[in-house]
Design a protein around this motif. Sequence first.
Motif, mmCIF file in Angstrom:
data_model
loop_
_atom_site.group_PDB
_atom_site.id
_atom_site.type_symbol
_atom_site.label_atom_id
_atom_site.label_comp_id
_atom_site.label_asym_id
_atom_site.label_seq_id
_atom_site.Cartn_x
_atom_site.Cartn_y
_atom_site.Cartn_z
ATOM 1 N N VAL B 66 -2.378 -7.258 -5.107
ATOM 2 C CA VAL B 66 -3.694 -7.340 -4.479
ATOM 3 C C VAL B 66 -3.769 -8.577 -3.606
ATOM 4 O O VAL B 66 -3.038 -9.544 -3.791
ATOM 5 C CB VAL B 66 -4.830 -7.356 -5.521
ATOM 6 N N ASN B 67 -4.695 -8.502 -2.642
ATOM 7 C CA ASN B 67 -5.058 -9.668 -1.852
ATOM 8 C C ASN B 67 -6.524 -9.931 -2.134
ATOM 9 O O ASN B 67 -7.401 -9.226 -1.627
ATOM 10 C CB ASN B 67 -4.816 -9.408 -0.362
ATOM 11 N N PHE B 68 -6.778 -10.885 -3.004
ATOM 12 C CA PHE B 68 -8.124 -11.193 -3.450
ATOM 13 C C PHE B 68 -8.648 -12.383 -2.646
ATOM 14 O O PHE B 68 -8.094 -13.478 -2.724
ATOM 15 C CB PHE B 68 -8.121 -11.511 -4.947
ATOM 16 N N GLN B 69 -9.694 -12.145 -1.880
ATOM 17 C CA GLN B 69 -10.325 -13.186 -1.080
ATOM 18 C C GLN B 69 -11.768 -13.330 -1.578
ATOM 19 O O GLN B 69 -12.656 -12.588 -1.147
ATOM 20 C CB GLN B 69 -10.301 -12.804 0.409
ATOM 21 N N LYS B 70 -11.975 -14.286 -2.493
ATOM 22 C CA LYS B 70 -13.271 -14.381 -3.156
ATOM 23 C C LYS B 70 -14.389 -14.715 -2.185
ATOM 24 O O LYS B 70 -15.476 -14.152 -2.264
ATOM 25 C CB LYS B 70 -13.215 -15.419 -4.281
ATOM 26 N N ALA B 71 -14.149 -15.632 -1.292
ATOM 27 C CA ALA B 71 -15.207 -16.035 -0.353
ATOM 28 C C ALA B 71 -15.602 -14.873 0.551
ATOM 29 O O ALA B 71 -16.778 -14.693 0.860
ATOM 30 C CB ALA B 71 -14.742 -17.224 0.483
ATOM 31 N N ALA B 72 -14.635 -14.089 0.938
ATOM 32 C CA ALA B 72 -14.899 -12.937 1.803
ATOM 33 C C ALA B 72 -15.303 -11.710 1.005
ATOM 34 O O ALA B 72 -15.660 -10.683 1.595
ATOM 35 C CB ALA B 72 -13.662 -12.622 2.639
ATOM 36 N N LYS B 73 -15.241 -11.789 -0.327
ATOM 37 C CA LYS B 73 -15.550 -10.656 -1.215
ATOM 38 C C LYS B 73 -14.713 -9.454 -0.820
ATOM 39 O O LYS B 73 -15.228 -8.338 -0.603
ATOM 40 C CB LYS B 73 -17.047 -10.363 -1.200
ATOM 41 N N SER B 74 -13.429 -9.689 -0.741
ATOM 42 C CA SER B 74 -12.486 -8.651 -0.354
ATOM 43 C C SER B 74 -11.402 -8.529 -1.421
ATOM 44 O O SER B 74 -10.934 -9.538 -1.966
ATOM 45 C CB SER B 74 -11.865 -9.009 0.994
ATOM 46 N N PHE B 75 -10.967 -7.303 -1.676
ATOM 47 C CA PHE B 75 -10.014 -7.048 -2.770
ATOM 48 C C PHE B 75 -9.152 -5.861 -2.352
ATOM 49 O O PHE B 75 -9.397 -4.728 -2.747
ATOM 50 C CB PHE B 75 -10.784 -6.767 -4.057
ATOM 51 N N SER B 76 -8.124 -6.089 -1.567
ATOM 52 C CA SER B 76 -7.304 -4.990 -1.075
ATOM 53 C C SER B 76 -6.092 -4.776 -1.975
ATOM 54 O O SER B 76 -5.616 -5.699 -2.637
ATOM 55 C CB SER B 76 -6.855 -5.251 0.360
ATOM 56 N N LEU B 77 -5.610 -3.552 -1.989
ATOM 57 C CA LEU B 77 -4.447 -3.153 -2.794
ATOM 58 C C LEU B 77 -3.286 -2.830 -1.867
ATOM 59 O O LEU B 77 -3.431 -2.015 -0.957
ATOM 60 C CB LEU B 77 -4.776 -1.929 -3.640
ATOM 61 N N LYS B 78 -2.155 -3.459 -2.112
ATOM 62 C CA LYS B 78 -0.947 -3.165 -1.350
ATOM 63 C C LYS B 78 0.045 -2.441 -2.235
ATOM 64 O O LYS B 78 0.347 -2.896 -3.349
ATOM 65 C CB LYS B 78 -0.318 -4.443 -0.799
ATOM 66 N N ILE B 79 0.523 -1.312 -1.737
ATOM 67 C CA ILE B 79 1.543 -0.546 -2.442
ATOM 68 C C ILE B 79 2.817 -0.632 -1.604
ATOM 69 O O ILE B 79 2.860 -0.179 -0.449
ATOM 70 C CB ILE B 79 1.132 0.931 -2.624
ATOM 71 N N SER B 80 3.838 -1.209 -2.188
ATOM 72 C CA SER B 80 5.122 -1.362 -1.495
ATOM 73 C C SER B 80 6.050 -0.212 -1.875
ATOM 74 O O SER B 80 5.949 0.345 -2.971
ATOM 75 C CB SER B 80 5.770 -2.687 -1.878
ATOM 76 N N ASP B 81 6.946 0.124 -0.944
ATOM 77 C CA ASP B 81 7.931 1.176 -1.230
ATOM 78 C C ASP B 81 7.247 2.412 -1.828
ATOM 79 O O ASP B 81 7.583 2.874 -2.930
ATOM 80 C CB ASP B 81 8.997 0.640 -2.174
ATOM 81 N N SER B 82 6.291 2.944 -1.115
ATOM 82 C CA SER B 82 5.469 4.032 -1.656
ATOM 83 C C SER B 82 6.317 5.237 -2.062
ATOM 84 O O SER B 82 7.343 5.547 -1.441
ATOM 85 C CB SER B 82 4.405 4.447 -0.636
ATOM 86 N N GLN B 83 5.867 5.892 -3.120
ATOM 87 C CA GLN B 83 6.577 7.040 -3.681
ATOM 88 C C GLN B 83 5.663 8.262 -3.697
ATOM 89 O O GLN B 83 4.441 8.121 -3.677
ATOM 90 C CB GLN B 83 7.053 6.702 -5.098
ATOM 91 N N LEU B 84 6.263 9.429 -3.762
ATOM 92 C CA LEU B 84 5.467 10.668 -3.762
ATOM 93 C C LEU B 84 4.455 10.666 -4.913
ATOM 94 O O LEU B 84 3.345 11.184 -4.794
ATOM 95 C CB LEU B 84 6.375 11.885 -3.848
ATOM 96 N N GLY B 85 4.839 10.079 -6.029
ATOM 97 C CA GLY B 85 3.948 10.027 -7.188
ATOM 98 C C GLY B 85 2.757 9.101 -7.013
ATOM 99 O O GLY B 85 1.860 9.076 -7.861
ATOM 100 N N ASP B 86 2.730 8.363 -5.914
ATOM 101 C CA ASP B 86 1.574 7.509 -5.640
ATOM 102 C C ASP B 86 0.431 8.296 -5.012
ATOM 103 O O ASP B 86 -0.675 7.767 -4.869
ATOM 104 C CB ASP B 86 1.978 6.359 -4.705
#
Lengths: 114, 117
Positions: B66-86
């Motif tokens: 995750v990229n958690f930016q508390k001041a910006a109230k942002s919480f993004s999810l990064k998925i690396s090497d994505s797979q079909l099961g994702d």
Amino acid sequence: DVKVTQSSRYLVKRTGEKVFLECVQDMDHENMFWYRQDPGLGLRLIYFSYDVKMKEKGDIPEGYSVSREKKERFSLILESASTNQTSMYLCASSLLTSGKNEQYFGPGTRLTVT
Amino acid sequence: AQTVTQSQPEMSVQEAETVTLSCTYDTSENNYYLFWYKQPPSRQMILVIRQEAYKQQNATENRFSVNFQKAAKSFSLKISDSQLGDTAMYFCAFTSYSGGGADGLTFGKGTHLIIQP
């Protein structure tokens, strides 16, 4: 592993019927929750309970009630089912003292009211 | 009241690519938890990753971070090497820190992620 089970995967009921959705967890969790899931709306909290016989309203309690007579079981009751209660219902539980606030979900009940 | 916003209803990427799902939230509280849940076609909600607001370090679980930016109230999810099961619906969720964990989760509307072969 935590296991949360729900009594039915699919349920079809008629308008006006009284409907019971049952949820059981086997990990001695104090907290239990009921959500409904609708496309484009995400999950919304209906009711929750932090102890036996205790209940708290969530964001959308209208038309629903709950019962928690035993720690492991949390029932959602539709007193008089209506078509706008057609939805997916998800039960969840969490441990009071874990400090993690992680909720574990059941497989869901897809309820259709005709 | 807290709100959680996921601005991407659907995303599609090729297998093995990296993908980032966005989430913003609004709260006046200082202590809280943020989560990403995954719901595959089987409908079983699975916890992907959790972040405590008081921790500055971003949470990581294998290919998920995750990229958690508390001041910006942002919480993004990064998925690396994505797979079909994702391939699944991904929900961002918020709960306040009540100490007892009895608060319900506030969910975003979800992002449908499709991994193409």
